[in-house]
Every structure is written in structure tokens, then in C-alpha cells.
Design a protein around this motif. Structure first.
Motif: not given
Length: 280
Positions: A104-107, A111-121, A124-132, A155-158
Motif C-alpha cells: 500500500x505504501x508503493x505510491x 513523492x519527494x517529502x517526509x512523513x511530517x509533510x505528508x501528514x500536513x498536506x 497523494x499520488x497514483x490514486x492513493x492518499x497518505x491519511x488512508x 479535517x482530512x481532504x484533498x
């Protein structure tokens, strides 16, 4: 590892766009404990930073302390649960999950970033999003206090995860991945990314969010803006939703180009493009 504290630090050295003014201070904590200690005695405004792949600091700089979390990079696994600190890169997490036969983590590899940034925004890529994949997170406030928060606290969204608690930032996350193999392949995803994006050039990834029922890149391309430049900042010829620092662009060049793209797309299609990029 040691704590690093620098003064008058150029943010161009810490942001992937390779532009931006000076930070009054830059602190790189070696652990969550030393970060908490630092914040307990800090009186300056704070800006959190990972790889700086989604950030532009204006040429006037940041009058406070930038806290760069890239030394907070521990990874632990317990059955299907992975606990990762905020400074872990998404590429490293993706490889770690694969090594542990979790899927599930392949996508994240693309993405060029860190866990902190992925949580904050909610990266997502290729149809998957981090908060799922997020079970819970640990946050810290600007006084150095630590809290455990649940997905329901946001409040989690796009491309957004807006907290109900203010003045807190992410320091770690507990993530749950799948034991059933996925149909995504890291090498194929990276190849797809390399074929379609200007990899290796100074950029911040996608500049704009995709508006409802549209692709930002398509709107920009249809506006004949591919290759358009202001100062040293240019719209990528490879992917129109990327801005390249082509020749020592100032932060103002990049921001003016963003504004020009927004105005042009608005006049052509009556659509407002909203930035993914955070401008400080």
C-alpha cells in the motif's frame, strides 16, 4: 547525530525550489526530546520544515526559527503497524514497508517529502492518499508538550489535513499497511514519474491542486504557458504543473509566475487555481 543551530541561514539551501530568503535561525534537533527542550525555552516564531519540497520562503526571509526535522528518522515495525518519525522520507518508508512484506505504501516512493509533510498536506499520488493508512499521530505544540491525536481530530481532504487543535505539528505517526500484495510496483511508479515529470531539476513538485473535474496541468497547457518564464522561473515544458528554477530565480520570480498562471487560467476558463505550494 548532534543538534545543529545556525544563524542567518539561506532558505534556498533547504527548499527544493532552491530559492528563498534568510531565516533568522535554523535548528535541527537530533531527537524528539531535544526538540521539546528547545521549544520550552524558545520565544521566537517557529516554522517547521522537512525536505522543503512544498515550500517557498519569500525573499524577505523568516524572522524566527526554522526547525528542520530531517534528523527525526526512526522507523519501527510491530506486525502490520509501522511507527515513523516526522523526518523519515516517504521513499524510505515505501522501501521499508516493501522489505517487511507490507503493501500500500508503493505510491509514496514517487513523492519527494517526509512523513511530517505528508501528514500536513495529505500527500497523494497514483490514486492513493497518505491519511488512508494513518492509525494515529503524535503532535507537539510550540511549548514542547506532546499529544496523541486520532484521524477524527483532523479535517482530512484533498491535499489537506486541518487540525482541530491549533499550534501543534506532527512528530510521528503510526501507520497500518496491508498484508495482501498490491498491484503497484515501486520501479514502475518511479519510471512513470520520471517519464512525465522534470526530475532532477529544482522544483517543488505540483504547484497547484487539481480543481474539481479538471487537471491543473491541462488548464495551464491549454493556456499556452508551457515554457513561459518570469525572471529565472519557468513553467516546465515536460509537465505544466511544475515550475522550474531555471536560472537563479528569486522567490519573487516564482511567486509572480504563480500569480500569472492563476490570472491566465482564470481569464481563459473562469477556474481558480489553488496552490499546493506553501508560501511563507
Amino acid at each position: 547525530m548532534i543538534n545543529v543551530l545556525k544563524h542567518s541561514e539561506p532558505m534556498a539551501s533547504h527548499c527544493s525550489l532552491r530559492a528563498g530568503g534568510m531565516a533568522q535561525d535554523l535548528f535541527m534537533p537530533e531527537s524528539i526530546q531535544t526538540l521539546a527542550q528547545f521549544l520550552q525555552s524558545n520565544t521566537k516564531p517557529v516554522l517547521l520544515l522537512g525536505l522543503g519540497s512544498n515550500l517557498l520562503v519569500r525573499d524577505s526571509g523568516f524572522d524566527g526559527v526554522v526547525i528542520k526535522l530531517t534528523q527525526l528518522k526512526s522507523l519501527h515495525i510491530s506486525q502490520t503497524h509501522i511507527t515513523a518519525e516526522a523526518g523519515v522520507t516517504l521513499a524510505k518508508l515505501s522501501r521499508f514497508a516493501q522489505e517487511k512484506n507490507l503493501y500500500g505504501a508503493e505510491f509514496l516512493s514517487a513523492i519527494p517529502g517526509t512523513i511530517g509533510g505528508a501528514l500536513a498536506m495529505n500527500a497523494g499520488a497514483f490514486g492513493s492518499e497518505f491519511w488512508q493508512f494513518v492509525k494515529c499521530v503524535n503532535t507537539m505544540n510550540t511549548s514542547g508538550e506532546v499529544f496523541q491525536r486520532q484521524p477524527a481530530d483532523f479535517d482530512i481532504g484533498y491535499r489537506q489535513a486541518t487540525p482541530t487543535h491549533s499550534h501543534e505539528f506532527f512528530i510521528s505517526a503510526e501507520l497500518v499497511f496491508n498484508q495482501k500484495p498490491s498491484n503497484q510496483n515501486i520501479q514502475q511508479l518511479l519510471q512513470k514519474r520520471n517519464n512525465t515529470q522534470p526530475i532532477g531539476l529544482p522544483s517543488c513538485g505540483s504547484v497547484f491542486k487539481n480543481p474539481a473535474k479538471h487537471y491543473a496541468a491541462e488548464l495551464i497547457e491549454k493556456s499556452q504557458l508551457k515554457g513561459f518564464c518570469i525572471g529565472g522561473a519557468c513553467v516546465s515544458n515536460k509537465h505544466a504543473n511544475f515550475i522550474i528554477n531555471h536560472q537563479h530565480a528569486s522567490a519573487a520570480d516564482i511567486e509572480n509566475l504563480i500569480l500569472h498562471i492563476q490570472q491566465t487560467v482564470k481569464s481563459n476558463f473562469d477556474i481558480d487555481l489553488e496552490t499546493e505550494l506553501k508560501i511563507i
